[in-house]
Motif scaffolding. Structure first.
Motif: not given
Lengths: 269, 327, 263
Positions: C235-244
């Motif tokens: 979940n964290q990884l997806l948010w990170a990728i999404g935001l970046l």
């Protein structure tokens, strides 16, 4: 004296006008200021349904304490803006303080008039809102004596924290940079007395009873307003010394302030 | 007006320690060294004088000014202005002086100039009539009109300086301190400010003490200069006398009408020779300019000539660097 | 990649020179941590455990909530904004790295210095006065390492986006202050999200805020176990990728706008 007061009002006028120049920015500043208080209080209020009490105090009682402190601290933060150590340290560095020395006016009054952060109204307003919210949650048996005493409690806190600001500002005569430890007493002290004092570790409570007598500013008056028993068995006068403690702190700080000015005049910057 | 006798200002500087714990050690250390910022200086300034106060950076100039304006308490000696001790009764004293510190403004950043001036009127208790009169005078001389209603933060440096000068004089001070009043300004703006200072000194009788790095300020304004270095007063006198004493060699540039093989002349040395143009150097002590020209014209046919005085800027720099005034 | 590490190294050294300022904040963070602990303990009263968190857990939570302030720049980060307002952004655009990677490198240095000087030191200070809990196995420590890095990435993505507002508005600072303030509340830095009412927890699931801070806390305290840990990390990884990705896209639009309009 009269002249100094007239000039003070004029200096305030200058401050207000320059801050109201950009209405929209000012509005956002006020909103941001009140949100800080709102979100911090909300985080506490929102978890209350899981816990019911904070050290035996209900949400309404905590809100009473919290609102009263934030309201007072906000007023102080606005009136004593000129003494805010981080701001005052900057003025020393820039040499602006020398400009004040060159004017034929009382110095202390000039520092009061040199800054007046109007956006603190956001903080004051939110503090008041939390205090009023408390009245909807609990029934405080207000008596004429209590109502009469309430403004003195606010006054006590304003004087006390104002004194801490002045002391912090005075220290910058020596250190130039404002010292971080002051924040523990000002902002930390404010946060501390916004919650019931009996929840803290004994050493911390004693520190803020005997060394820094902040316990009498908000907690003891609240015990009186809310008709709560005193868990520490202080004399019955304890709830009523708040204005005295505030004034003494302010007077001590002013003495230190004048000592600091003499030091500054003997060493400069 | 100003009497300064054996004035001293010594600072104790705590010994500074370096490194991560250095600041902590510095705080608790009792070792210090004494810095003599102003070391035993004496001078007097009479009413109506316009005196330049010179010295390299860190010489003790601003420490002296701070003592004279009551910002600093001397550590020794005597200092009286108009018979008053500046720091003793600060409020009463500063009501009678004016000060402009070039880098800072005394005006309120967000206020239009005129409102700052009005605020100062109240602070200094200037009667309405007097205020109007002074403002009218300064307005014309300093050409303040175009920006009287502009907030101080939007003024150019030159405009701000003019507004500050006006602010410092509205209450008719007897004594005016000017610290670098022309710093950072262009030639025209500098000239305007110099004219104004001269006017205030001559017409209003205001005594002026001027510190500056710009020697043309001093040359054009001051009859008298004080030079201080390392806390000691090294010179008190006219700029011309200083020039005569230390001004390097004068130069005479001559365009000769015919080519001569030997262009040397007694009393001067040839430092450059280019086609028909010869440059001689000579000193005041050895030979006057007219005498030298006389000698030359006897021997050569001269088309044109010019005398170059040594640059005062260079002279003073040499005095600082070579410490010519110290014995 | 080498350029990136060079930048990171330089940023690390630069922030290391500000160590005095970082250390000065220690005392205040420590004090506020103590007050937070007292408040949480008073709320607990006699209860040994609430919403899956024990008393020891919330003490550790209070310590971590102060220790990670510097590392995650929780109270705000305005460096990119400032470079837009001062015009330094122009020369940054000429750097061999993309603008986002340039700032990412800067932030690695900043985060590392804050983690070591403020984070670790505060935890040591708390360890001396209260009983903290620690992850028990090497694998749990590995999870903590991952969630710390991912939490920082999510926080960077968010802070970067907020700062980009300065390309459009001359007063993005006020907006930023507001955004960072809200994030402090929504990420669980003021109170563990588990204590919030269910409706609010439900809403927060759909925002990146818990992934910045709360997830890290939960994994550290071991309240998430088994596959839940990996789901949280994902979940964290997806948010990170999404935001970046969003940040990169917004940045490109912003730069194009800057180039066309000449600032």
């Amino acid at each position: 004296m009269n002249h100094a007061l007239t000039i003070y009002w004029r200096l305030l006028g200058v401050q207000l006008r320059s801050q109201l120049q950009y209405r929209l920015a000012f509005f956002f500043d006020v909103v941001a200021m009140s949100s800080t208080i709102f979100l911090e209080f909300a985080s506490l209020a929102l978890v209350f349904q899981r816990f019911e009490t904070l050290g035996g105090w209900t949400l309404g009682e905590v809100a009473f304490l919290y609102g009263l402190e934030e309201l007072s601290f906000g007023i102080m933060d606005m009136v004593f803006s000129g003494f805010d150590p981080s701001y005052f340290g900057q003025e020393i560095r820039r040499g602006s303080f020398d400009q004040l020395l060159l004017r034929p006016l009382n110095l202390t009054m000039q520092v009061f008039g040199s800054k007046f952060v109007l956006r603190r109204l956001g903080k004051i307003g939110m503090g008041l809102a939390v205090f009023l919210y408390a009245q909807t949650l609990i029934t405080v048996t207000w008596t004429p004596a209590k109502l009469l005493y309430l403004p003195f409690v606010v006054f006590g806190m304003v004087c006390f924290f104002g004194g801490l600001f002045i002391a912090g500002a005075t220290i910058t005569f020596w250190t130039v940079e404002s010292i971080e430890v002051m924040n523990i007493f000002t902002y930390g002290g404010g946060y501390l007395i916004a919650h019931p004092m009996h929840i803290y570790q004994t050493w911390l409570r004693r520190l803020f009873t005997y060394v820094v007598p902040a316990i009498f500013l908000n907690y003891y008056p609240a015990l009186y307003f809310l008709n709560k028993p005193d868990p520490f068995n202080f004399p019955a006068i304890a709830p009523f010394v708040a204005p005295l403690v505030g004034i003494l702190a302010l007077l001590a700080s002013l003495a230190f302030w004048h000592f600091g000015i003499r030091f500054y005049q003997s060493t400069g910057n | 007006m100003i009497t300064v006798q054996n004035l001293q200002k010594h600072f104790k500087l705590n010994k500074q320690y370096r490194g991560a714990w250095g600041s902590v050690r510095t705080l608790f250390s009792r070792e210090y060294e004494v810095v003599k910022a102003v070391d035993d200086i004496s001078f007097e300034v009479a009413r109506g004088e316009l005196v330049g106060y010179l010295g390299p950076n860190g010489a003790g100039k601003s420490t002296t000014i701070k003592m004279l304006t009551g910002l600093l308490v001397p550590s020794g000696g005597e200092l009286a202005v108009n018979g008053r001790l500046p720091w003793r009764d600060r409020q009463a004293y500063v009501a009678r002086i004016g000060a402009v510190f070039g880098q800072r403004t005394t005006l309120w950043w967000d206020l239009p100039v005129i409102e700052s001036l009005e605020l100062l009127q109240h602070i200094y208790h200037v009667p309405n009539g007097r205020f109007r009169q002074n403002l009218a005078d300064f307005e014309t001389m300093l050409e303040l009109k175009p920006f009287l209603n502009t907030p101080v933060r939007s003024l150019s440096l030159g405009q701000r300086m003019r507004a500050d000068l006006c602010a410092a004089l509205l209450h008719d001070p007897d004594l005016l301190f000017l610290d670098e009043p022309t710093i950072g300004l262009d030639v025209v703006a500098k000239e305007r400010i110099r004219q104004f200072i001269r006017h205030v000194n001559r017409e209003r009788g205001t005594t002026v003490l001027l510190t500056t790095h710009d020697l043309s300020d001093v040359q054009k304004l001051c009859d008298r200069v004080l030079i201080i270095d390392r806390g000691k007063l090294l010179y008190d006198g006219s700029l011309d006398a200083l020039q005569t004493r230390f001004g390097g060699r004068r130069e005479l540039v001559v365009d000769l009408a015919e080519p001569y093989s030997d262009v040397s002349v007694a009393g001067a040395t040839v430092v450059a020779r280019e086609n028909g143009r010869v440059t001689y150097q000579f000193t005041r002590e050895e030979i006057g300019a007219s005498e030298l020209i006389g000698r030359l014209s006897q021997r050569f046919r001269i088309q044109d000539l010019a005398v170059r005085e040594p640059d005062i800027e260079a002279t003073v720099r040499r005095i600082y660097e070579e410490r010519l005034l110290e014995n | 990649m080498r350029v990136f590490w060079e930048m990171t190294k330089r940023s690390f050294q630069r922030y290391l020179t500000y160590r005095a300022a970082a250390l000065a904040g220690l005392a205040t963070n420590f004090f506020f941590g103590l007050l937070r602990m007292a408040i949480l303990l008073a709320l607990y009263g006699e209860r040994p455990q609430v919403a899956g968190l024990t008393v020891a857990d919330v003490i550790t939570y209070s310590a971590l909530s102060q220790a990670l302030i510097g590392y995650l720049s929780i109270f705000g980060w305005y460096d990119l904004m400032n470079s837009v307002y001062t015009g330094e952004i122009g020369s940054d655009l000429l750097k061999p790295l993309g603008l986002m990677r340039f700032w990412l490198a800067q932030d690695v240095g900043r985060a590392l210095v804050n983690f070591l000087l403020r984070g670790v030191l505060i935890m040591v200070a708390f360890e001396l006065v209260v009983d903290l809990v620690y992850p028990q196995t090497a694998v749990s420590w590995l999870h903590v390492l991952c969630t710390l890095i991912l939490g920082w990435l999510v926080s960077f993505g968010f802070r970067f986006l907020v700062n980009l507002a300065s390309f459009w508005s001359p007063d993005a600072r006020g907006m930023g202050r507001f955004a960072f303030l809200s994030a402090t509340f929504f990420c669980g830095q003021l109170m563990p999200i588990r204590f919030f009412p269910d409706w609010l927890q439900g809403w927060l699931q759909f925002t990146p805020f818990p992934a910045m801070f709360n997830t890290t806390i939960e994994i550290y305290l071991g309240t998430l176990t088994g596959t839940a840990v990996y789901l949280a990390l994902l979940n964290q990884l997806l948010w990170a990728i999404g935001l970046l990705l969003v940040g990169q896209w917004v940045l490109q639009t912003a730069v194009r706008r800057l180039v066309i309009q000449g600032g």
